[in-house]
Scaffold this motif. Structure first.
Motif, PDB file in Angstrom:
ATOM      1  N   GLY A  71       0.832  -1.309   0.119  1.00 20.09           N
ATOM      2  CA  GLY A  71      -0.052   0.071  -0.033  1.00 20.09           C
ATOM      3  C   GLY A  71       1.041   1.300  -0.239  1.00 20.09           C
ATOM      4  N   ASP A 130      -0.355   3.320  -2.851  1.00 16.28           N
ATOM      5  CA  ASP A 130      -1.564   3.944  -2.735  1.00 16.28           C
ATOM      6  C   ASP A 130      -1.601   5.079  -1.458  1.00 16.28           C
ATOM      7  OD1 ASP A 130      -2.254   2.153  -5.022  1.00 16.28           O
ATOM      8  OD2 ASP A 130      -3.015   0.661  -3.321  1.00 16.28           O
ATOM      9  N   ARG A 189      -1.012   4.553   1.591  1.00 18.76           N
ATOM     10  CA  ARG A 189      -1.650   4.307   2.809  1.00 18.76           C
ATOM     11  C   ARG A 189      -0.813   4.818   4.183  1.00 18.76           C
ATOM     12  NH1 ARG A 189      -1.808  -2.223   3.740  1.00 18.76           N
ATOM     13  NH2 ARG A 189      -3.179  -1.940   2.070  1.00 18.76           N
ATOM     14  N   THR A 230      -0.487   9.562   6.172  1.00 22.51           N
ATOM     15  CA  THR A 230      -1.658  10.079   7.126  1.00 22.51           C
ATOM     16  C   THR A 230      -1.570  11.655   7.388  1.00 22.51           C
ATOM     17  OG1 THR A 230      -0.067   9.539   8.865  1.00 22.51           O
ATOM     18  CG2 THR A 230      -1.642   7.932   8.360  1.00 22.51           C
TER      19      THR A 230
END
Length: 317
Positions: A196, A199, A201, A204
């Motif tokens: 991920g 993508d 992930r 944050t």
């Protein structure tokens, strides 16, 4: 006759109209025994430049050392790193430039023949399909070589002298390291997708987003050239197996190309090409690689005194 008049000539008095009489030796020519020099010191006449006098070119100064970023790039750049990882570097290794040139010519001629036949007989729909097919075949060759190489090292360990087995393993260590480096470079892409990371992930926060995407871009910009350059060098130098012995690369190359020929036969490669041309395509690569490999072994024996049995490191007797 005296010391000042060795020829016994009467004194010369221009007022009395006396003429000097020739002595036993003729007077020397005005320029000695050599002809008079040509004008301008013997050089051709200088023709003036139509645009006036031209300045002399500047004298080349000492080479400028590379800057810090250039030195860093030479140390950790992908192409330079691939050369350090995949090219043999054992001290005292024989590097024959003629052999390398013949191998490159054979590779280019074979690639040109495959591309031409693929386009002429519509085996591939576009140049991109041809490139994908060549890349897939190169990667399959790398995988096949990664399987063949440990088997070859095992055979060498069995046949070699017991006192030489540790040295053989030490020399083969860099070859195994090259295999691991190439497999790890290819594994970066699926690992980044499955984790991920691509993508976002781990993005944050804005700061983590910059770190994540910046690292992704830099990684791909480094890994992609390293991977493509490494595949080419790995096949040309047969995973730097010349570090083990100079005769190992041609032997492994011949074994690998016949293994790939068997794979092509079982997978139905070049199905759209007529029979005679298909045979030529399938057998052209192994026959040419085998011919170059045998010639290389013969050249090593004739010019450098290196033979196949030397890789076993057994004492003659």
């Amino acid at each position: 006759m005296n010391a000042w008049n060795p020829g016994g000539q009467p004194p010369y008095d221009p007022r009395a109209g006396h003429r000097p009489q020739p002595g036993p030796y003729a007077p020397p020519p005005p320029h000695g025994p050599y002809p008079p020099p040509p004008p301008n010191g013997g050089h051709p006449p200088r023709i003036p430049h139509p645009y006036g006098p031209q300045p002399y070119p500047p004298h080349p100064g000492p080479p400028v050392p590379p800057g810090p970023f250039r030195r860093l790039w030479l140390r950790i750049g992908p192409i330079h790193t691939a050369r350090r990882v995949f090219k043999p570097s054992r001290p005292g290794i024989v590097d024959d430039a003629l052999v390398a040139r013949v191998q490159k010519i054979r590779t280019l001629v074979g690639l040109g023949a495959v591309v031409w036949l693929s386009v002429a007989y519509k085996v591939a729909q576009s140049v991109g399909d041809i490139a994908d097919d060549r890349l897939s075949q190169s990667w399959n060759s790398v995988l096949m070589l990664s399987v063949t190489f440990p088997v070859a090292v095992g055979v060498l360990l069995v046949l070699a002298a017991p006192s030489a087995r540790r040295e053989l393993l030490r020399r083969a260590g860099r070859c195994f390291g090259a295999i691991v480096a190439l497999v790890a470079a290819v594994a970066v892409f699926p690992a980044a997708v499955l984790s991920g990371f691509v993508d976002g992930r781990f993005a944050t926060s804005p700061a983590m987003a910059v770190v994540t995407y910046g690292t992704t871009v830099l990684t791909f910009l480094w890994v992609v050239p390293f991977m493509f350059w490494g595949i080419g060098l790995a096949l040309v130098h047969v995973f730097r197996t010349a570090d083990i012995h100079e005769t190992v690369p041609p032997l492994l190359a011949m074994a690998l190309v016949w293994e790939m020929t068997l794979v092509d036969l079982f997978t139905g490669a070049y199905a759209g090409v007529p029979g005679p041309l298909r045979v030529l395509l399938v057998l052209g690569a192994p026959v040419s690689v085998t011919a170059v490999g045998l010639w290389e072994l013969r050249r090593l024996r004739a010019h450098y005194g290196i033979v196949v049995r030397d890789m076993l490191m057994r004492q003659p007797g």
